[in-house]
Scaffold this active site. Structure first.
Site, PDB file in Angstrom:
ATOM      1  N   ASP A 143      10.047  -4.224   3.376  1.00 32.67           N
ATOM      2  CA  ASP A 143       8.818  -4.354   4.173  1.00 32.67           C
ATOM      3  C   ASP A 143       8.378  -5.795   4.366  1.00 32.67           C
ATOM      4  O   ASP A 143       7.230  -6.156   4.106  1.00 32.67           O
ATOM      5  CB  ASP A 143       7.664  -3.563   3.514  1.00 32.67           C
TER       6      ASP A 143
ATOM      7  N   GLU B 146       7.536   9.590  11.358  1.00 27.32           N
ATOM      8  CA  GLU B 146       8.144   8.287  11.083  1.00 27.32           C
ATOM      9  C   GLU B 146       9.456   8.497  10.331  1.00 27.32           C
ATOM     10  O   GLU B 146       9.456   8.816   9.143  1.00 27.32           O
ATOM     11  CB  GLU B 146       7.170   7.444  10.251  1.00 27.32           C
TER      12      GLU B 146
ATOM     13  N   ASP C  72      13.676  -0.795   0.955  1.00 28.31           N
ATOM     14  CA  ASP C  72      12.617  -0.991   1.939  1.00 28.31           C
ATOM     15  C   ASP C  72      11.761  -2.184   1.496  1.00 28.31           C
ATOM     16  O   ASP C  72      10.767  -2.021   0.803  1.00 28.31           O
ATOM     17  CB  ASP C  72      11.781   0.308   1.972  1.00 28.31           C
TER      18      ASP C  72
ATOM     19  N   HIS D  29      -3.877   5.097   5.165  1.00 31.36           N
ATOM     20  CA  HIS D  29      -3.735   6.404   4.521  1.00 31.36           C
ATOM     21  C   HIS D  29      -5.105   6.725   3.915  1.00 31.36           C
ATOM     22  O   HIS D  29      -5.808   5.816   3.453  1.00 31.36           O
ATOM     23  CB  HIS D  29      -2.770   6.386   3.335  1.00 31.36           C
TER      24      HIS D  29
ATOM     25  N   ASP E  90      -5.660   4.951   0.699  1.00 30.90           N
ATOM     26  CA  ASP E  90      -5.791   3.479   0.676  1.00 30.90           C
ATOM     27  C   ASP E  90      -7.246   3.075   0.741  1.00 30.90           C
ATOM     28  O   ASP E  90      -7.648   2.072   0.171  1.00 30.90           O
ATOM     29  CB  ASP E  90      -5.191   2.791   1.923  1.00 30.90           C
TER      30      ASP E  90
ATOM     31  N   ASP F 144       3.632  -2.829   9.172  1.00 29.21           N
ATOM     32  CA  ASP F 144       3.872  -2.138   7.900  1.00 29.21           C
ATOM     33  C   ASP F 144       4.702  -3.101   7.045  1.00 29.21           C
ATOM     34  O   ASP F 144       5.896  -2.900   6.822  1.00 29.21           O
ATOM     35  CB  ASP F 144       4.608  -0.818   8.147  1.00 29.21           C
TER      36      ASP F 144
ATOM     37  N   GLU G   2      10.326   2.424  12.513  1.00 30.78           N
ATOM     38  CA  GLU G   2      10.134   1.249  11.635  1.00 30.78           C
ATOM     39  C   GLU G   2      11.463   0.517  11.431  1.00 30.78           C
ATOM     40  O   GLU G   2      12.482   1.131  11.102  1.00 30.78           O
ATOM     41  CB  GLU G   2       9.566   1.713  10.292  1.00 30.78           C
TER      42      GLU G   2
HETATM   43  C1  XLS Z   1       7.027   4.033   3.893  1.00 30.05           C
HETATM   44  C2  XLS Z   1       6.388   4.178   5.182  1.00 30.05           C
HETATM   45  C3  XLS Z   1       4.883   4.303   5.133  1.00 30.05           C
HETATM   46  C4  XLS Z   1       4.363   4.881   6.414  1.00 30.05           C
HETATM   47  C5  XLS Z   1       2.991   5.439   6.333  1.00 30.05           C
HETATM   48  O1  XLS Z   1       8.176   3.616   3.786  1.00 30.05           O
HETATM   49  O2  XLS Z   1       6.766   3.118   6.009  1.00 30.05           O
HETATM   50  O3  XLS Z   1       4.289   3.086   4.836  1.00 30.05           O
HETATM   51  O4  XLS Z   1       4.397   3.946   7.443  1.00 30.05           O
HETATM   52  O5  XLS Z   1       2.921   6.498   5.438  1.00 30.05           O
HETATM   53 NI    NI Z   2       5.952   2.734   7.925  1.00 19.66          NI
HETATM   54 NI    NI Z   3       8.527   1.864   5.264  1.00 21.22          NI
END
Ligand code: XLS
Ligand code: NI
Ligand code: NI
Length: 437
Positions: free
Chosen positions: A308, A231, A306, A100, A103, A338, A267
């Site tokens: 991740d 996404e 989430d 991003h 980032d 991610d 995702e």
């Molecule tokens: C958040 C998203 C983010 C996107 C990019 O949940 O996964 O990380 O992949 O903005």
């Molecule tokens: Ni993502």
């Molecule tokens: Ni995510």
């Protein structure tokens, strides 16, 4: 100077090796179904998690040990961090990264200042890309962290915020193009709502579509040729995220005349938050011609948000690879991790273990999926299961030569439908286990 002095370049050492800093299955040059593993995956490191993740959670601040950080959010620190990122990616042997705008460079007091900060870091990113050959899989704009985006960006009730978001995406898109980025991603951020008492749903959705149309116009204007990816995510941060899942996105894109301009970045943890499996979301996107790229991670079956996490489940990676191989690859897309290390995994070397494990899991999933496809039992089973549609009445219905009256006449004469045959789910699950084991 090395930021990871104790970590060697990660090499493939084969399934029997016990070295935690080696690949057991990811053998970049190995060819499976006519392509190398590098080409199949196009793995990417997510800058936000790997370089900016601090391990903070709602109960405490970050505790990640990152010796290269000087505690400032300066441009100089951002530039130094780029060197760290590229050393990490070089040692890991991944061909891509994703970021991003916010980032990689600190936000300034004004838009102009933020853009200048970004330019100063992009110069270093370009230099490191040239030095290492590592490329940008996709860029994106963070339209959710700054307090101005409290009500969303393109769906904000505040028109100025829409304008700010547009300016930010314009810059992020231009920077992505400048760096040779191969895709551009739109994750909805705060595009959604919590409560309809204060929300004009129709107007927000119209504005969202307007924003995406303007982005497409700008893409064409500057000649960015990579796919635009939406996404999907069903909830978090808002209760009702507008890009709920693949089906919702497909309907939205069709309804607003955007379907030919976007693909989807699917995702895992978002799929499961939507109450779907990853395989469902990937398949739904794929059959609609929308599967463009993958954010590789996983959720926690016991936790409802989430998380991740890095994916290590071979059933998951096998299922993902079945869909990806069935559609002949991701084209310009790739597999972006991610994913973030757990707060307790606070040492820099944990970043390596996490990526190594997931790359290996996908490599194994690829080999298993390819073997299942080669053996053909699963695809033959599905083909046979729908055999009644290949001839006779089924073929007539599909070809459009039947109507309700002819179907009634057919069934009156026949008296009853042909007997059903077992779906054999358990037999097929056993087949997958045979290949995993
Ligand atoms: C958040 C998203 C983010 C996107 C990019 O949940 O996964 O990380 O992949 O903005
Ligand atoms: Ni993502
Ligand atoms: Ni995510």
């Amino acid at each position: 100077m090395s930021f990871f002095p104790d970590v060697p370049k990660i090499a493939f050492e084969g399934p029997k090796c016990t070295n935690p800093f080696a690949f057991r299955h990811y053998n970049s040059a190995e060819v499976v179904e006519g392509k190398t593993m590098t080409e199949h995956f196009r793995f990417a490191v997510a800058y936000w998690h790997t370089m900016r993740g601090s391990g903070s959670d709602p109960f405490g601040p970050g505790c990640a040990v990152r010796p290269w950080e000087d505690g400032t959010d300066s441009v100089a620190m951002a530039q130094k961090r780029v060197q760290v990122a590229f050393e990490f990616m070089e040692k890991l042997g991944v061909p891509y990264y994703c970021f991003h705008d916010r980032d990689v460079a600190p936000e300034g007091k004004t838009l102009a200042e933020s853009n200048a900060n970004l330019d100063a870091v992009v110069k270093v990113l370009q230099g490191e890309q040239d030095r290492t050959g590592i490329k940008l899989l996709w860029g994106t704009a963070n339209l959710f962290s700054n307090p101005r985006f409290v009500h969303g960006a393109s769906t904000s009730c505040n028109a100025d915020v829409f304008a700010y978001g547009a300016a930010q995406v314009k810059k992020a898109l231009e920077v992505t193009k400048q760096l040779g980025g191969e895709n551009y991603v739109f994750w909805g951020g705060r595009e959604g709502y919590h409560n309809l008492y204060n929300t004009d749903l129709k107007r927000e959705l119209d504005h969202f579509a307007k924003f995406l149309h303007l982005a497409v116009d700008h893409k064409k204007k500057i000649g960015f040729t990579g796919p635009f990816l939406i996404e999907p995510k069903p909830k978090e941060p808002t209760t009702h995220q507008y890009d709920f899942d693949a089906a919702t996105c497909a309907a939205f894109l069709r309804g607003y005349g955007l379907i030919n301009e976007f693909k989807l970045n699917i995702e895992t943890n978002h799929a499961t938050l939507a109450g779907h499996t990853m395989m469902h979301e990937l398949t739904y996107a794929s059959i609609n011609g929308l599967l463009g790229s993958i954010d590789a991670n996983r959720g926690d079956e016991l936790i409802g948000w989430d998380t991740d996490q890095f994916p290590t489940n071979l059933y998951l990676t096998t299922q993902v690879m079945l869909v990806v191989l069935n559609q002949g690859g991701l084209g310009a897309g790739g597999f972006n991790f991610d994913a973030k290390v757990r707060r307790e995994s606070f040492e820099p070397s944990d970043l390596f273990h996490a990526h190594i494990g997931s790359m290996d899991s996908f490599a194994q999933g690829l080999k298993i999926a390819a073997a299942i496809r080669k053996d053909g039992v699963m695809s033959d089973f599905v083909k046979t299961r729908y055999g009644s549609w290949d001839t006779g009445i089924g073929a007539g219905i599909e070809a459009g030569t039947e109507d309700f009256s002819s179907l009634e006449a057919y069934m009156l004469e026949k008296g009853n439908a042909a007997a059903n045959v077992s779906g054999r789910q358990e037999m097929l699950e056993n087949l997958v286990n045979r290949y995993i084991g």
